[in-house]
Every structure is written in structure tokens, then in C-alpha cells.
Design an enzyme around this catalytic site. Structure first.
Site, PDB file in Angstrom:
ATOM      1  CG  PHE A   1      36.285 -13.278  -8.033  1.00 60.71           C
ATOM      2  CD1 PHE A   1      37.132 -13.440  -6.948  1.00 60.71           C
ATOM      3  CD2 PHE A   1      36.646 -13.840  -9.244  1.00 60.71           C
ATOM      4  CE1 PHE A   1      38.323 -14.150  -7.068  1.00 60.71           C
ATOM      5  CE2 PHE A   1      37.828 -14.551  -9.377  1.00 60.71           C
ATOM      6  CZ  PHE A   1      38.668 -14.707  -8.280  1.00 60.71           C
ATOM      7  CE1 TYR A   2      36.352  -5.942 -13.947  1.00 68.41           C
ATOM      8  CE2 TYR A   2      34.971  -4.577 -12.538  1.00 68.41           C
ATOM      9  CZ  TYR A   2      35.868  -4.697 -13.588  1.00 68.41           C
ATOM     10  OH  TYR A   2      36.282  -3.571 -14.269  1.00 68.41           O
TER      11      TYR A   2
END
Length: 341
Positions: free
Chosen positions: A157-158
Site C-alpha cells: 500500500f505504501y
């Protein structure tokens, strides 16, 4: 040169590892530097405060503590300082932490970048450089990574939030003519580094006689980039302001948008280093052999990264050169000094 005649740079994430070094370089080059940092407790706040204290000794540096995602905070900062150059480094970092606390990435990376773009729309700087990441290349196994490659398969998700900031920035560059360069950097290391990064963890563990974790059983490689090389690349890119191409014609090999003054550029060492070779460099610098604990790959991680840096070289004439052994040695020297080991 007086403050009134010095160009002004705004650096977000100024108390961060990369942010501090970028601020130092801009100050040395005659900029008045305005910093902002949230001093989040993702890692040791005292280290961040020490970085800001180091910068505060320089003439021309001012900073405020605050969250860039707070509505209107960046707008006020732009209004008060009208920056000529913006270097956007503030972000919630870390692949693993994005699995535990994804909301913090939405707030800092997406909302924070939105606030920055809105402030720039109201008070346009001459050039904006926004940090992205090699993680944007995601699951791609075609290497070296080139900026013109498709990058739609982010593994964390980063990485997804950083790729999203590229898309957000492109839309503002197109709609409002804001010159924006996104730089994707590759596993940066060096003095004043982040405690959550491998080199910091390895050094601390080896010097205290604790085992180090080797993921994917050592079958990994990274394009380790020394901090001074990254900063040099950023500084030179600052002068390579993208322009909307005439007739939408983009030179071959350039990542310039056909419809906006927008470009994506890799900044890496340009050569992957096997993880075990990196570990041996840390052992050599510390003078001790590490006790190794071999583990499986972590979720969201990738086995290898490798930057094609030909676009950076074409735009700036620069190619990073610091060997891993030299860079690791400098970090270990800094670590021993800072922590009195």
C-alpha cells in the site's frame, strides 16, 4: 547575499534522513530554506530533532513542526515564503508498516500531497521535485527499471500511495502548467539514516552481538544508493525544469509527459548489489561477523531492484558512483560517533 536576494526552497520532511541532507545542500548552494516536518513517532523523534538542530546552525534555515495534511497549513507556508523551488519529501515511509497502519499513508502521502499541490496552484514555484519510490515498479521482473515502463502492479500500500501521488501531480502539471519532476529513488543509505532501514538494523545488531534477519534466505538484491549521490541527483534535477513538449512529441527514452511539464526520473546507483554482499560490507566496516537468522520473504517486498539511470545522466550529466563498501563504512563511522559506540 542577503535573505531578500537568495532564492527560497521549501523542503517538506526536512527532519527526515533525506530531507536533512537535501536542506544542507541547498543551504550550501545559497538558498534560503524553509522546512516543515511533523516529527512523527514512526521512529526515534530525538534523531529527527537532532537533524533539525544541525540544520538550525546554518544561516538561512527556518522550519516549523506540523502535519502537511492539515488543511491550509501548506497554503499559509507558500503565502508567507513564495518558494522558487519545492522539494517534497514528507511521507509516511516503510513497506511493512503500510500493512499495519494503512490510514497513516492515506493521510500523509495522499492528503499531504493534495495540500501541497493546492498550495502550489495558488502560488506557483519555478519547479517542484516530488519524491516517489522504486517500489512503484511493483511486480515487474524486467530489469533494469526504466521510467517509460508500465508500473501498475504495486506490491504494498505504501507503493500504491506513492504511485498515486505521481498521477495526482501529473494532473496538476497538465491543468495548471506546474513544472513537476517525480524522482524514484532506490534503497538510500548513509549517515543520519533511518532506524527502520536494513543498514541501521544490521549495524546496531552486529555491534550489540544480536542476530540479524536475512529475508528470502539472502536471495535478494538492491540498487543501494548512497545519500550524497541521491542529493547530487536531486540538486541537478532542480535545474532540469520540464517543459510541455511542442506538439506532444517526446524524445525517445524520455519520460516527459506529452501533455504536461511533468517527468519521472530514477535516481539510483545503477547496479544491483546482492544482499549478502551488502552484509559482508557491514561486517567489514564493523570488524565483526554477523550472526545470521535466515527467514522467508516479507509480505509486500520484492526480490530485486535495479535502476536504469540513463535518463538522469542525459538530463544532468550525472551518474552516482559511491561503492557500497565506502558508503557503508561512512555510515558505520557516523553510527559509532552518534551513539558513542
Amino acid at each position: 547575499m542577503t535573505d531578500s536576494t537568495r532564492p527560497t526552497a521549501l523542503v517538506t520532511g526536512s527532519a527526515g534522513f533525506i530531507g536533512m541532507h537535501v536542506c544542507e545542500r541547498l543551504l550550501a548552494d545559497g538558498y534560503r530554506v524553509v522546512g516543515i516536518d511533523s516529527m512523527s513517532d514512526y521512529y526515534d523523534v530525538a534523531l529527527k530533532e537532532a537533524r533539525h538542530a544541525r540544520l538550525a546552525r546554518s544561516n538561512g534555515f527556518t522550519a516549523e513542526v506540523g502535519r502537511i495534511e492539515e488543511p491550509e497549513r501548506l497554503m499559509r507556508l507558500f503565502e508567507a515564503n513564495t518558494p522558487d523551488l519545492v522539494v517534497h519529501l514528507a511521507a509516511q515511509a516503510g513497506v511493512r508498516y503500510s500493512i499495519e497502519n494503512p490510514r497513516s499513508y492515506v493521510e500523509a502521502n495522499l492528503q499531504g500531497t493534495f495540500e501541497l499541490l493546492e498550495a502550489a496552484r495558488a502560488h506557483p514555484p519555478e519547479h517542484m521535485l516530488l519524491a516517489s519510490t522504486s517500489s512503484a515498479y511493483g511486480a515487474s521482473t524486467e530489469m533494469p527499471y526504466r521510467e517509460t515502463m508500465k508500473a501498475d502492479t504495486q506490491m504494498s500500500f505504501y507503493a500504491a500511495t506513492k504511485k498515486a501521488t505521481e498521477a495526482m501531480a501529473h494532473s496538476y502539471a497538465h491543468l495548471y502548467g506546474l513544472p513537476i519532476s517525480m524522482f524514484r529513488f532506490f534503497t538510500v543509505y548513509g549517515p543520519w539514516g533511518r532506524p527502520d532501514m536494513a543498514l541501521f538494523k544490521f549495524t546496531r545488531a552486529i555491534l550489540t552481538g544480536e542476530p540479524i534477519d536475512i529475508y528470502n534466505h539472502g536471495e535478494m538484491s538492491r540498487d543501494f544508493t548512497y545519500i550524497d549521490d541521491l542529493v547530487e541527483g536531486i540538486r541537478r534535477l532542480a535545474d532540469a525544469v520540464p517543459e510541455r513538449p511542442e506538439g506532444g512529441v517526446v524524445p525517445e527514452g524520455d519520460s516527459l509527459s506529452p501533455v504536461a511539464p511533468f517527468r519521472v526520473v530514477n535516481i539510483g546507483n545503477g547496479a544491483p548489489v546482492p544482499l549478502m554482499e551488502f552484509v559482508r560490507a557491514v561486517e567489514a566496516a564493523t570488524g565483526r561477523e554477523a550472526e545470521k537468522r535466515y527467514l522467508d520473504m516479507q509480505p509486500g517486498d520484492v526480490p530485486a531492484t535495479w535502476a536504469d539511470t540513463s535518463l538522469l545522466n542525459a538530463l544532468t550529466g550525472y551518474a552516482p558512483t559511491t561503492p557500497v563498501e565506502e558508503g557503508v563504512g561512512r555510515f558505520v563511522d557516523w553510527y559509532r560517533g552518534y551513539y558513542a559506540v
